[in-house]
Design an enzyme around this catalytic site. Sequence first.
Site, mmCIF file in Angstrom:
data_model
loop_
_atom_site.group_PDB
_atom_site.id
_atom_site.type_symbol
_atom_site.label_atom_id
_atom_site.label_comp_id
_atom_site.label_asym_id
_atom_site.label_seq_id
_atom_site.Cartn_x
_atom_site.Cartn_y
_atom_site.Cartn_z
ATOM 1 C CG ASP A 72 -1.991 1.013 1.210
ATOM 2 O OD1 ASP A 72 -2.085 1.737 0.199
ATOM 3 O OD2 ASP A 72 -2.750 1.110 2.182
ATOM 4 N N GLY A 95 0.629 4.071 1.629
ATOM 5 C CA GLY A 95 0.688 4.873 2.842
ATOM 6 C C GLY A 95 -0.397 5.923 2.914
ATOM 7 N N GLY A 96 -1.169 6.081 1.834
ATOM 8 C CA GLY A 96 -2.218 7.097 1.811
ATOM 9 C C GLY A 96 -3.272 6.889 2.886
ATOM 10 N N GLY A 152 -11.113 4.206 -0.603
ATOM 11 C CA GLY A 152 -12.056 5.090 0.068
ATOM 12 C C GLY A 152 -13.315 4.412 0.552
ATOM 13 C CG ASP A 176 -6.129 -5.417 1.666
ATOM 14 O OD1 ASP A 176 -5.756 -4.879 2.728
ATOM 15 O OD2 ASP A 176 -6.621 -4.764 0.724
ATOM 16 C CB CYS A 193 -11.622 -26.061 8.760
ATOM 17 S SG CYS A 193 -10.209 -24.962 8.455
ATOM 18 C CB CYS A 218 -6.635 -24.792 9.135
ATOM 19 S SG CYS A 218 -7.504 -24.615 10.707
ATOM 20 C CB CYS A 250 -9.949 -27.286 12.122
ATOM 21 S SG CYS A 250 -10.734 -25.658 12.234
ATOM 22 C CG HIS A 252 -10.143 -21.468 11.820
ATOM 23 N ND1 HIS A 252 -10.596 -22.552 11.106
ATOM 24 C CD2 HIS A 252 -11.210 -20.634 11.965
ATOM 25 C CE1 HIS A 252 -11.882 -22.390 10.826
ATOM 26 N NE2 HIS A 252 -12.287 -21.242 11.339
#
Length: 373
Positions: free
Chosen positions: A95, A97-98, A218, A268, A306, A308, A311, A337
């Site tokens: 990103d 930094g805005g 925004g 994200d 799941c 993972c 789990c 998870h």
Amino acid sequence: MSEKFSFQCQANCSHTKARAGVFTTPHGVLETPKFMPVGTLANVKTLTPAHLKDAGSQMVLANTYHLHLQPGEHIVAGAGGLHKFMAWPGPILTDSGGFQVFSLSQMRTISEEGVTFRSPRDGRMINLTPERSIQIQNELGADVIMAFDECPPYPATRQEVESATDRTYRWLKRCIQAHSRPDQALFGIVQGGVYPDLRSRAANQLIDLDLPGYAIGGVSVGESGDLIAEIVKVTAPLLPPNKPRYLMGIGTYREMAVAVASGVDMFDCVIPTRLARHGTAFVAGGRLSLKNARFREDFAPLDESCPCYTCQNFSRAYLAHLARANEVLGYTLLAIHNVTELIRFTQRMREAIFADRFTEEFGHWLTPAVDRA
């Protein structure tokens, strides 16, 4: 788009604007739609790169503003760039930094030149311009870098939003001039607040610049979930179909489903690791607060379906114990998870698009009266 980058749309939903595709970068591919974990300071909190790989992560984020303050882009560059510094071999996005500057509203001054703010770390004055943001990101070495933008708050007057949107466009042109690395794709950011005509104008201006990709910025700055959905529905279809579309800062089930239905490819959010640190897990379209008394003697896994590590090995009772005791292991296990769950959710949307069953399987998330998880 540089020859090092490409986007291919592989399938479309026949009832919505949802699409599945592949975004190719110098460090690998991103199969879209895809949730991208946030590693602000070159680490996704409490998780190792191995955890991220096992969770299905293909691209992670880092932040220009925070890395400039600590440890400094020259140190990252000296290590060989972000990929080597954080030992993540896959694609990375930084990103500009805005947004962080936006959050420092009491500590910064915005001018046409850029933003001047006082460092929250040591109190020194820092001048961040479009050129400086790009220079820092060139040194950090991420695959995708973001243009420096002015992110207006919500609520804001139309005049304030229009001023910020116009300045964002002028800053973008300066970012393009400053950008010097062909192995990095510079994305522009569509601002415009809650005003559809401003969003449309901003999108058209950015399209004329023929950038490698486009972001919708925004949002998630104070609006309701329904208003965010309307902004995304209006804005995403305006962007080129042959370029990746990135919605910044969202990561709940409904937000992602609405974004995908509108034609967004990437998103994200810090929410999976942040909620993990508060003892909360994403499960089956909702959230479980493991500090609730009912989990003290619940010896089932978080989610039997799941795959993972969490789990497959630990019970809700154990996770509840760790959460109540504020044990760091609890943060890690819940983050494993949560990141896995959000990535699996986007993977299921991808599979549904290929099968042209997106509305059948995810349509319930597209109406306003649903759980906000």
